[in-house]
Design a protein around this motif. Structure first.
Motif: not given
Length: 271
Positions: A67-90
């Motif tokens: 969850x913290x990783x996702x928040x860090x990823x979202x801190x730069x700009x808005x993201x789609x859910x798929x972007x978040x999923x792909x990031x967390x998979x990586x």
């Protein structure tokens, strides 16, 4: 499993705690948890932990870290859910962890594909020279639902598209080579198509330029005609005229203007 013998805050990260468990076989197991997980399971010294409870604690902590990783990823700009999923998979997160994280992100309004897609279209139309087709493809790659893509693109009006396409036309026009109007309009039409504009927008832009000055067309014909003349002047008439007409017609000049140009060349030769 064992008994908790010690709980200590980490020096480098005060939001995480090291938990020591004295296992039944005498071994000591040390693992770390987030402070929220510590409170969630009410962990304390002397508490008995079985294997099932331990796995629940570990899973909850993985959810928290992800969850913290996702928040860090979202801190730069808005993201789609798929972007978040792909990031967390990586990052190596499992599907079940990602599902739980997404559920939490939605609850806290950190991800919202509908809001994202409208914000995306507003940004693209205000800051870029992209047409709606290109924006649509980008949103499709980001995994946004078709329904929301359709709704969001509706805010990119026809007049706004024409205005953006015209700005591209004017910018390219400054770099225009000595070309016929027909050839130039074909090239600019292809440019606008690649930028993602529909044909009706392209037609509107090109029609607005239908009264191009004749002097500019004649100047381009003179330039291309002189080049062709140097290439074919070795031929005798009528082969010379045939090759000149073919070359200039392929360049997009109207036949009537080509004949006028050839007459002008003949008059020059007589002098």
């Amino acid at each position: 499993m064992g008994i908790i013998t010690n709980i200590a805050v980490q020096t480098k990260n005060p939001e995480r705690f090291n938990v020591s468990i004295q296992k039944e076989n005498g071994e000591t197991l040390v693992f770390s948890v987030d402070q929220d997980v510590l409170l969630q399971f009410r962990l304390k010294k002397g508490m008995k932990i079985d294997e099932h409870s331990f796995q629940q604690i570990v899973y909850a902590d993985e959810v928290k870290k992800t969850y913290h990783q996702a928040l860090y990823f979202l801190s730069y700009r808005m993201r789609s859910e798929q972007e978040v999923v792909d990031y967390l998979k990586k990052k190596g997160a499992s599907e079940s962890i990602i599902d739980d994280v997404l559920h939490k992100l939605r609850e806290n309004k950190y991800v919202d594909d509908r809001e994202f897609v409208f914000a995306y279209v507003r940004t693209q139309k205000q800051t870029t020279a992209k047409g709606p087709y290109v924006i649509r493809k980008e949103l499709e790659k980001l995994g946004v639902a078709e329904e929301w893509i359709e709704q969001s693109l509706a805010i990119y009006s026809f007049d706004e598209q024409v205005e953006t396409a015209k700005s591209l036309y004017e910018k390219a026009k400054k770099q225009r080579a000595k070309q016929s109007l027909r050839q130039w309009k074909y090239q600019i039409g292809q440019l606008l198509y690649r930028k993602g504009f529909p044909q009706e927008v392209i037609d509107r832009v090109l029609l607005s330029e239908r009264d191009e000055k004749e002097e500019q067309e004649w100047e381009a014909l003179e330039y291309q005609g002189r080049k062709a003349h140097r290439r074919y002047e070795k031929y005798n008439s009528p082969m010379y005229e045939q090759k000149m007409k073919q070359a200039l017609y392929r360049k997009g000049f109207p036949l009537e203007m080509i004949e006028q140009f050839l007459d002008k060349l003949k008059e020059g030769d007589k002098r």
